[in-house]
Design a protein around this motif. Structure first.
Motif, PDB file in Angstrom:
ATOM      1  N   HIS A 169       4.897   3.914  45.422  1.00 54.40           N
ATOM      2  CA  HIS A 169       3.837   3.259  46.207  1.00 54.40           C
ATOM      3  C   HIS A 169       2.978   2.333  45.349  1.00 54.40           C
ATOM      4  O   HIS A 169       1.758   2.339  45.455  1.00 54.40           O
ATOM      5  CB  HIS A 169       2.982   4.296  46.930  1.00 54.40           C
ATOM      6  CG  HIS A 169       3.792   5.239  47.753  1.00 54.40           C
ATOM      7  ND1 HIS A 169       4.433   4.838  48.902  1.00 54.40           N
ATOM      8  CD2 HIS A 169       4.107   6.535  47.571  1.00 54.40           C
ATOM      9  CE1 HIS A 169       5.094   5.860  49.408  1.00 54.40           C
ATOM     10  NE2 HIS A 169       4.920   6.906  48.622  1.00 54.40           N
ATOM     11  N   GLY A 170       3.612   1.572  44.493  1.00 57.12           N
ATOM     12  CA  GLY A 170       2.917   0.554  43.713  1.00 57.12           C
ATOM     13  C   GLY A 170       2.461   0.981  42.334  1.00 57.12           C
ATOM     14  O   GLY A 170       2.043   0.139  41.537  1.00 57.12           O
ATOM     15  N   GLU A 171       2.531   2.273  42.017  1.00 55.73           N
ATOM     16  CA  GLU A 171       2.051   2.709  40.700  1.00 55.73           C
ATOM     17  C   GLU A 171       2.907   2.168  39.559  1.00 55.73           C
ATOM     18  O   GLU A 171       2.390   1.821  38.504  1.00 55.73           O
ATOM     19  CB  GLU A 171       1.984   4.242  40.637  1.00 55.73           C
ATOM     20  CG  GLU A 171       0.879   4.799  41.508  1.00 55.73           C
ATOM     21  CD  GLU A 171       1.317   6.045  42.255  1.00 55.73           C
ATOM     22  OE1 GLU A 171       2.453   6.507  42.053  1.00 55.73           O
ATOM     23  OE2 GLU A 171       0.512   6.538  43.053  1.00 55.73           O
ATOM     24  N   THR A 172       4.219   2.072  39.764  1.00 54.25           N
ATOM     25  CA  THR A 172       5.086   1.549  38.698  1.00 54.25           C
ATOM     26  C   THR A 172       4.839   0.072  38.486  1.00 54.25           C
ATOM     27  O   THR A 172       4.807  -0.407  37.358  1.00 54.25           O
ATOM     28  CB  THR A 172       6.561   1.818  39.024  1.00 54.25           C
ATOM     29  OG1 THR A 172       6.738   3.219  39.254  1.00 54.25           O
ATOM     30  CG2 THR A 172       7.462   1.386  37.879  1.00 54.25           C
ATOM     31  N   LEU A 199       3.611  -1.656  35.067  1.00 52.91           N
ATOM     32  CA  LEU A 199       4.323  -2.811  34.513  1.00 52.91           C
ATOM     33  C   LEU A 199       3.346  -3.951  34.253  1.00 52.91           C
ATOM     34  O   LEU A 199       3.357  -4.572  33.181  1.00 52.91           O
ATOM     35  CB  LEU A 199       5.410  -3.238  35.497  1.00 52.91           C
ATOM     36  CG  LEU A 199       6.160  -4.527  35.223  1.00 52.91           C
ATOM     37  CD1 LEU A 199       7.040  -4.380  33.990  1.00 52.91           C
ATOM     38  CD2 LEU A 199       7.020  -4.897  36.428  1.00 52.91           C
ATOM     39  N   THR A 200       2.472  -4.214  35.209  1.00 50.85           N
ATOM     40  CA  THR A 200       1.485  -5.288  35.069  1.00 50.85           C
ATOM     41  C   THR A 200       0.518  -4.997  33.928  1.00 50.85           C
ATOM     42  O   THR A 200       0.188  -5.892  33.139  1.00 50.85           O
ATOM     43  CB  THR A 200       0.732  -5.477  36.397  1.00 50.85           C
ATOM     44  OG1 THR A 200       1.686  -5.752  37.428  1.00 50.85           O
ATOM     45  CG2 THR A 200      -0.246  -6.629  36.318  1.00 50.85           C
ATOM     46  N   ARG A 201       0.068  -3.749  33.806  1.00 50.65           N
ATOM     47  CA  ARG A 201      -0.832  -3.384  32.699  1.00 50.65           C
ATOM     48  C   ARG A 201      -0.142  -3.561  31.353  1.00 50.65           C
ATOM     49  O   ARG A 201      -0.745  -4.049  30.390  1.00 50.65           O
ATOM     50  CB  ARG A 201      -1.317  -1.941  32.851  1.00 50.65           C
ATOM     51  CG  ARG A 201      -2.379  -1.773  33.912  1.00 50.65           C
ATOM     52  CD  ARG A 201      -3.026  -0.395  33.854  1.00 50.65           C
ATOM     53  NE  ARG A 201      -2.074   0.706  33.935  1.00 50.65           N
ATOM     54  CZ  ARG A 201      -1.646   1.272  35.067  1.00 50.65           C
ATOM     55  NH1 ARG A 201      -2.100   0.822  36.231  1.00 50.65           N
ATOM     56  NH2 ARG A 201      -0.805   2.275  35.045  1.00 50.65           N
ATOM     57  N   ALA A 258      18.773  -7.617  39.801  1.00 47.49           N
ATOM     58  CA  ALA A 258      19.177  -8.512  40.900  1.00 47.49           C
ATOM     59  C   ALA A 258      17.940  -8.827  41.744  1.00 47.49           C
ATOM     60  O   ALA A 258      16.896  -8.184  41.615  1.00 47.49           O
ATOM     61  CB  ALA A 258      20.254  -7.842  41.752  1.00 47.49           C
ATOM     62  N   GLU A 259      18.071  -9.803  42.614  1.00 46.60           N
ATOM     63  CA  GLU A 259      16.947 -10.273  43.437  1.00 46.60           C
ATOM     64  C   GLU A 259      16.221  -9.144  44.174  1.00 46.60           C
ATOM     65  O   GLU A 259      14.997  -9.127  44.233  1.00 46.60           O
ATOM     66  CB  GLU A 259      17.425 -11.305  44.461  1.00 46.60           C
ATOM     67  CG  GLU A 259      17.809 -12.641  43.877  1.00 46.60           C
ATOM     68  CD  GLU A 259      16.626 -13.450  43.370  1.00 46.60           C
ATOM     69  OE1 GLU A 259      15.499 -13.282  43.875  1.00 46.60           O
ATOM     70  OE2 GLU A 259      16.840 -14.257  42.463  1.00 46.60           O
ATOM     71  N   GLU A 260      16.972  -8.209  44.740  1.00 45.41           N
ATOM     72  CA  GLU A 260      16.341  -7.165  45.552  1.00 45.41           C
ATOM     73  C   GLU A 260      15.495  -6.192  44.728  1.00 45.41           C
ATOM     74  O   GLU A 260      14.746  -5.388  45.275  1.00 45.41           O
ATOM     75  CB  GLU A 260      17.385  -6.382  46.369  1.00 45.41           C
ATOM     76  CG  GLU A 260      18.397  -5.637  45.537  1.00 45.41           C
ATOM     77  CD  GLU A 260      19.640  -6.457  45.192  1.00 45.41           C
ATOM     78  OE1 GLU A 260      20.600  -5.845  44.715  1.00 45.41           O
ATOM     79  OE2 GLU A 260      19.643  -7.686  45.382  1.00 45.41           O
ATOM     80  N   HIS A 261      15.577  -6.278  43.412  1.00 45.69           N
ATOM     81  CA  HIS A 261      14.795  -5.405  42.536  1.00 45.69           C
ATOM     82  C   HIS A 261      13.437  -6.002  42.161  1.00 45.69           C
ATOM     83  O   HIS A 261      12.654  -5.340  41.482  1.00 45.69           O
ATOM     84  CB  HIS A 261      15.567  -5.104  41.245  1.00 45.69           C
ATOM     85  CG  HIS A 261      16.713  -4.175  41.451  1.00 45.69           C
ATOM     86  ND1 HIS A 261      16.603  -2.816  41.267  1.00 45.69           N
ATOM     87  CD2 HIS A 261      17.989  -4.409  41.824  1.00 45.69           C
ATOM     88  CE1 HIS A 261      17.764  -2.250  41.507  1.00 45.69           C
ATOM     89  NE2 HIS A 261      18.624  -3.200  41.852  1.00 45.69           N
ATOM     90  N   ARG A 262      13.143  -7.219  42.564  1.00 43.87           N
ATOM     91  CA  ARG A 262      11.867  -7.833  42.184  1.00 43.87           C
ATOM     92  C   ARG A 262      10.701  -6.921  42.569  1.00 43.87           C
ATOM     93  O   ARG A 262      10.648  -6.443  43.699  1.00 43.87           O
ATOM     94  CB  ARG A 262      11.690  -9.188  42.851  1.00 43.87           C
ATOM     95  CG  ARG A 262      12.597 -10.254  42.290  1.00 43.87           C
ATOM     96  CD  ARG A 262      12.317 -11.593  42.944  1.00 43.87           C
ATOM     97  NE  ARG A 262      13.228 -12.598  42.426  1.00 43.87           N
ATOM     98  CZ  ARG A 262      13.041 -13.230  41.272  1.00 43.87           C
ATOM     99  NH1 ARG A 262      11.979 -12.992  40.548  1.00 43.87           N
ATOM    100  NH2 ARG A 262      13.920 -14.114  40.848  1.00 43.87           N
ATOM    101  N   PRO A 263       9.752  -6.680  41.652  1.00 39.19           N
ATOM    102  CA  PRO A 263       8.627  -5.809  41.972  1.00 39.19           C
ATOM    103  C   PRO A 263       7.782  -6.403  43.104  1.00 39.19           C
ATOM    104  O   PRO A 263       7.254  -7.500  42.968  1.00 39.19           O
ATOM    105  CB  PRO A 263       7.834  -5.718  40.670  1.00 39.19           C
ATOM    106  CG  PRO A 263       8.341  -6.815  39.802  1.00 39.19           C
ATOM    107  CD  PRO A 263       9.689  -7.195  40.292  1.00 39.19           C
ATOM    108  N   ASP A 264       7.727  -5.687  44.193  1.00 38.48           N
ATOM    109  CA  ASP A 264       7.011  -6.152  45.395  1.00 38.48           C
ATOM    110  C   ASP A 264       7.494  -7.520  45.859  1.00 38.48           C
ATOM    111  O   ASP A 264       6.754  -8.278  46.479  1.00 38.48           O
ATOM    112  CB  ASP A 264       5.492  -6.177  45.161  1.00 38.48           C
ATOM    113  CG  ASP A 264       4.913  -4.781  44.989  1.00 38.48           C
ATOM    114  OD1 ASP A 264       5.542  -3.810  45.455  1.00 38.48           O
ATOM    115  OD2 ASP A 264       3.829  -4.672  44.405  1.00 38.48           O
ATOM    116  N   GLY A 265       8.727  -7.890  45.529  1.00 36.09           N
ATOM    117  CA  GLY A 265       9.300  -9.175  45.930  1.00 36.09           C
ATOM    118  C   GLY A 265       8.747 -10.370  45.178  1.00 36.09           C
ATOM    119  O   GLY A 265       8.995 -11.512  45.541  1.00 36.09           O
ATOM    120  N   LEU A 266       8.017 -10.124  44.102  1.00 34.53           N
ATOM    121  CA  LEU A 266       7.317 -11.199  43.386  1.00 34.53           C
ATOM    122  C   LEU A 266       8.219 -11.952  42.403  1.00 34.53           C
ATOM    123  O   LEU A 266       9.129 -11.387  41.816  1.00 34.53           O
ATOM    124  CB  LEU A 266       6.127 -10.615  42.623  1.00 34.53           C
ATOM    125  CG  LEU A 266       5.047  -9.958  43.473  1.00 34.53           C
ATOM    126  CD1 LEU A 266       4.038  -9.259  42.581  1.00 34.53           C
ATOM    127  CD2 LEU A 266       4.372 -11.001  44.355  1.00 34.53           C
TER     128      LEU A 266
END
Length: 115
Positions: A58-61, A65-67, A82-90
């Protein structure tokens, strides 16, 4: 006259990995994907900063990653398998005051860094 000093080598740029476990093909483990991304990054002249495995957190990973990218100014890219692995589609993460691009492992192959 002073002798010339050898210029200090600049540290290599860093790549972080991100794998979304929900998009792993059946039977494929995240470790094989992470390992191949790490090997590719090192072959292309980057230092590897680690792989972040998202198991429906739910966004913690993505936040972790961002930190990590914000803490180390050498982080240049986040690589995903691959494309479908983009974090939150970013396609970019805002890490502190800068943007860090998110690229696929295939795209990483075209990004040689002279480190």
């Amino acid at each position: 006259m002073l002798p010339k000093r050898k210029p200090l080598d600049e540290p290599a740029l860093v790549v972080l990995g991100y794998i979304n476990a929900r998009h792993l093909p059946p039977g494929d483990g995240p470790w094989a994907l992470g390992s191949s991304m790490r090997v590719s990054a090192v072959e292309w002249g980057f230092d590897w900063g680690g792989t972040f495995l998202d198991r429906n957190t739910h966004g913690e990973t993505v936040a972790a990653l961002t930190r990590a990218a914000a803490r180390d100014p050498r982080v240049a890219l986040v690589v995903v398998p691959a494309e479908e692995h983009r974090p939150d589609g970013l396609y970019e993460l805002r890490a502190g005051g800068r943007l860090v691009r998110v690229v696929t492992a295939a795209a990483l192959g075209g990004r040689r860094h002279a480190g």
